[in-house]
Every structure is written in C-alpha cells, then in structure tokens.
Design an enzyme around this catalytic site. Structure first.
Site, PDB file in Angstrom:
ATOM      1  N   HIS A 122       0.805  -1.237   0.000  1.00 51.76           N
ATOM      2  CA  HIS A 122       0.000   0.000   0.000  1.00 51.76           C
ATOM      3  C   HIS A 122       0.827   1.272   0.000  1.00 51.76           C
ATOM      4  O   HIS A 122       0.275   2.373  -0.056  1.00 51.76           O
ATOM      5  CB  HIS A 122      -1.003  -0.007   1.167  1.00 51.76           C
ATOM      6  CG  HIS A 122      -0.416   0.265   2.524  1.00 51.76           C
ATOM      7  ND1 HIS A 122      -0.531   1.490   3.139  1.00 51.76           N
ATOM      8  CD2 HIS A 122       0.274  -0.526   3.381  1.00 51.76           C
ATOM      9  CE1 HIS A 122       0.051   1.433   4.341  1.00 51.76           C
ATOM     10  NE2 HIS A 122       0.544   0.221   4.500  1.00 51.76           N
ATOM     11  N   CYS A 134       0.812   6.356  12.479  1.00 54.52           N
ATOM     12  CA  CYS A 134       0.540   5.458  13.596  1.00 54.52           C
ATOM     13  C   CYS A 134       0.620   6.190  14.920  1.00 54.52           C
ATOM     14  O   CYS A 134       0.075   5.738  15.911  1.00 54.52           O
ATOM     15  CB  CYS A 134       1.540   4.317  13.629  1.00 54.52           C
ATOM     16  SG  CYS A 134       1.918   3.687  12.033  1.00 54.52           S
TER      17      CYS A 134
HETATM   18  N1  PLP Z   1       7.873   0.441   8.275  1.00 56.74           N
HETATM   19  C1  PLP Z   1       7.800   1.716   7.839  1.00 56.74           C
HETATM   20  C2  PLP Z   1       9.057   2.495   7.621  1.00 56.74           C
HETATM   21  C3  PLP Z   1       6.542   2.308   7.569  1.00 56.74           C
HETATM   22  O1  PLP Z   1       6.482   3.562   7.139  1.00 56.74           O
HETATM   23  C4  PLP Z   1       5.373   1.519   7.792  1.00 56.74           C
HETATM   24  C5  PLP Z   1       4.019   2.120   7.596  1.00 56.74           C
HETATM   25  O2  PLP Z   1       3.778   3.271   7.899  1.00 56.74           O
HETATM   26  C6  PLP Z   1       5.512   0.201   8.229  1.00 56.74           C
HETATM   27  C7  PLP Z   1       6.764  -0.303   8.462  1.00 56.74           C
HETATM   28  C8  PLP Z   1       4.310  -0.677   8.465  1.00 56.74           C
HETATM   29  O3  PLP Z   1       3.803  -1.126   7.239  1.00 56.74           O
HETATM   30  P1  PLP Z   1       2.295  -1.720   7.124  1.00 56.74           P
HETATM   31  O4  PLP Z   1       1.377  -0.556   7.270  1.00 56.74           O
HETATM   32  O5  PLP Z   1       2.236  -2.323   5.756  1.00 56.74           O
HETATM   33  O6  PLP Z   1       2.152  -2.735   8.190  1.00 56.74           O
END
Ligand code: PLP
Length: 388
Positions: free
Chosen positions: A202, A326
């Site tokens: 995504h 997040c």
């Molecule tokens: N790692 C990084 C650097 C991210 O920016 C994100 C999402 O914001 C993630 C991991 C987590 O990915 P996912 O939303 O596909 O679990």
C-alpha cells in the site's frame, strides 16, 4: 466531501486503478485456493508464482527468496523475531537504530523483555546513522543488525550498502525496512548487501494488507505463523491471491514510471523546501538536505502545535501528517524528531508533507498559499510567540 488535496502519500497511497483492475478476476472468477490441486487452484498458484517472479526480479532477488506477508509490520516482525528465534543459541544481541518505525522498535522491545539485548544506535542531526557507530557495537553475541532504508517521517536515506558490508564481514544477518523506498527509489538487494528486506504494497499504489519479506538464500529464520505449508513452511495461511497479484502489478507500474515520478516529485519537494521557510519565519527543514526521499518534506514550525496545523489544513481540504500516521493520535513528540536532537517544544510543531503519483503543481500552489495564513493565525493565538 469538499476539496481534497492529498499530501500524505507516506501514510498510504491510493490503489492505482490499473492495479485494482488486475486484481478483479481473482475475487470471483479465479477465486481458487492456490494450495488446491485442481485446475482452479493451480491457476491461482501460477498467478502467484508469476507475481513472485516479477517482485523478485524488481529487487534483484531470486523467486524463492520472496515470502508474501500481510504488510510491512508482519515482514518486520518475521525478519527480526524470525532471526532472533532461529539464532538464539548463537547469541542474544541485536543492533538497531533510534529512529526505526514502531514495527521494528516495538518488535525489538518485545524481544528485550524476553531476554535479548538490544542496542539502539543514535543518529546525527540530519537523521543519518553512521556505519562506524554500528560497527563499534558489534560483539560476538550479535546475531542481527536492523536499519531502515529511509525514514518514514524525515525521509533521510541511510547508508545501507556500507552497513551491509560491515555486517557481512562479521558474518551477521542484516535486515532493512524498505517500506518507504520500494517503488520510489531503486532498491536492489545485491547492491544494498542485505539479507532480509521488508516492504508493503500500500506504500507504492498497491492494495493494503499485502507485503513481502526478502530472505537471502541460506538465511535462517523461524516462522511465526504455524499451520499450513504455504511459502515453503515459512508463513502459513491461505494465499492472498488478489493482494499478491495487485502488489506485483503495482511493482510493474513502478518499474515503468519510478524514474520520471521521482524526478517530478523531487522538483515539487525542492520547491517546498525553498518556499516554506521563505514564506514562514522560524521554520526548519527536518532530515537530510540531499540524502532524502524524493517525495518527502518535513518542517518544524516554531511556537505552534503540529496537531493544530493539521486540523486547520484539514478544514482547508489538505491532508498532511505530523510525525507518522501510527502515532498521530498520541501527544508524545515523535521519537525520530527527538533523536535528531530537537527540543520537545520544536518537535511538537512538525509537519510532514509527502507527495505521490497524483500530486500536481497546483496542489503545491494551494498548500503554499494556505499554510502561511494558518501559521499566522495560530501564532497570533500562541502565548509563546512574540507578537511584535
Ligand atoms: N515500516 C515503515 C518504515 C513504515 O512507514 C510503515 C508504515 O507506515 C511500516 C513499516 C508498516 O507497514 P504496514 O502498514 O504495511 O504494516
């Protein structure tokens, strides 16, 4: 809904309509379970293997080195816990950085509670990790080094190939979270000297809920999901055929367009970097001036709260972010901004603007016209601002 200028592509991207079209047949017509032996199942299996091959070749990997997962978070968990559990007899020390995404830092914190020793290496004021600093922390107990390719908040791109060289010389597994780079800048697992690499559909115009982990041949990992024998017994659960097909289509589109998209987005980014501090006093760019993602601009705007800027931008129809998506509900300042040495009050006033495939020059015009008015209004109300 009124006007919507979306400038939060690092949080998530729209699914490209060409991707959803490629996924469509796998919901009803080609719905078979890829583990079934009859034709309908084998048709799904063959589409998955074509997708695996497209994803692998984009990264310079072999087909059998790609494990499909549910996204970046699962890939990071599988890489870090997978290596930690597989190698715990060899050692219990993991090296990572102070600016990782919570999918990495939270996994490390969990392992710490289980008795693993975690070293969080700091960064300089532009968010760069020094390979020497990583090297200095290596001991005979170190089993894994995990450093993100580019930071999701400030966009700084890390010297992954150099860190990988050090890890390889010492025979230590090296993982990189490339969730923000795959599909945006070149990512080649051979050139980067990584053993494990996480990414997520995504973030590059694919669907949500699908990602992958690259695992170099010979790297030992313990699986986290037990059940069926999918993914060579390394990740049980029925294959997400539409998601996997969609992510591969998204990769194919990035392969065709990434170069010119990065060029256009970096010209818009550089316009923001030039004009935001010119139009708004006491503003600083966060992250490295040159070694940064083509689509990322992050500013600290003194005397006001990031949340207030976001709410006012939202009222004007502009979607941006402060810190990462997040953590946007938490009032703690971003750990990344604190790690680059910003004091709490300045870290609170940060704004992340991230661009993507559908960003137009007119969107940047509108932001540059709207943001200074919002800042002026908020500063007029701020007790910290000297209204002379
Ligand atoms: N790692 C990084 C650097 C991210 O920016 C994100 C999402 O914001 C993630 C991991 C987590 O990915 P996912 O939303 O596909 O679990």
């Amino acid at each position: 809904m009124g006007k919507c200028v979306y400038l939060d592509y690092a949080a998530t991207t729209p699914t490209d309509p060409r991707v959803s079209k490629a996924m469509q047949p796998y919901f009803f017509k080609k719905f078979g379970n890829a583990s079934s032996i009859y034709a309908l199942g084998q048709e799904a299996k063959s589409s998955i293997e074509d997708a695996r091959s497209a994803v692998a070749s984009f990264l310079g990997a072999r087909q059998e080195e790609i494990i499909f997962t549910s996204g970046g978070t699962e890939s990071d968990n599988l890489a870090i816990k997978g290596v930690a559990f597989a190698l715990q007899k060899k050692g219990n020390h993991i090296i990572t950085t102070a600016i990782e995404h919570h999918a990495v830092s939270g996994t490390c914190a969990f392992l710490q509670k289980m008795g693993f020793k975690i070293t969080f290496v700091g960064v300089d004021k532009e968010g760069l990790v020094s390979p020497e600093d990583i090297g200095k922390e290596i001991s005979d107990k170190t089993i894994l080094i995990s450093v993100m390719h580019a930071n999701n908040e400030i966009g700084t791109i890390q010297p992954i190939a150099e860190i990988g060289r050090i890890a390889r010389e010492k025979g230590i597994c090296f993982h990189s979270d490339a969730v923000q780079t795959v599909g945006h800048i070149p990512v080649n697992v051979q050139e980067l000297n990584v053993d494990l690499l996480s990414f997520s559909g995504h973030k590059f115009y694919g669907p949500k809920g699908v990602g992958a982990l690259y695992v170099r041949k010979g790297t030992r990992i313990e699986s986290l999901l037990h059940g069926g024998d999918q993914e060579n017994n390394r990740r049980a659960s029925t294959y997400n055929t539409p998601g996997i097909v969609g992510m591969a289509k998204a990769i194919e589109l990035c392969r065709e367009n990434m170069g010119q998209e990065a060029k256009f987005q970096s010209s818009l980014r550089d316009r923001l970097i030039r004009e935001v501090p010119r139009k708004i006093s006491e503003t600083r760019l966060n992250g490295h001036a040159l070694r940064r993602l083509p689509n990322n601009a992050n500013f600290s705007i003194k005397y006001i709260e990031g949340e207030s800027i976001l709410l006012n931008l939202d009222l004007a129809g502009i979607a941006c972010s402060t810190g990462s998506a997040c953590t946007s509900t938490s009032l703690e300042p971003s750990h990344v901004l604190l790690a680059i040495g910003l004091p709490h009050e300045i870290a609170h006033g940060s704004l992340r603007i991230t661009l993507g495939r559908w960003t137009k020059e007119a969107d940047i015009d509108y932001l540059l016209e709207t943001l200074p008015k919002i800042v002026k209004k908020l500063r007029a109300m701020s007790p910290l601002y000297d209204k002379k």
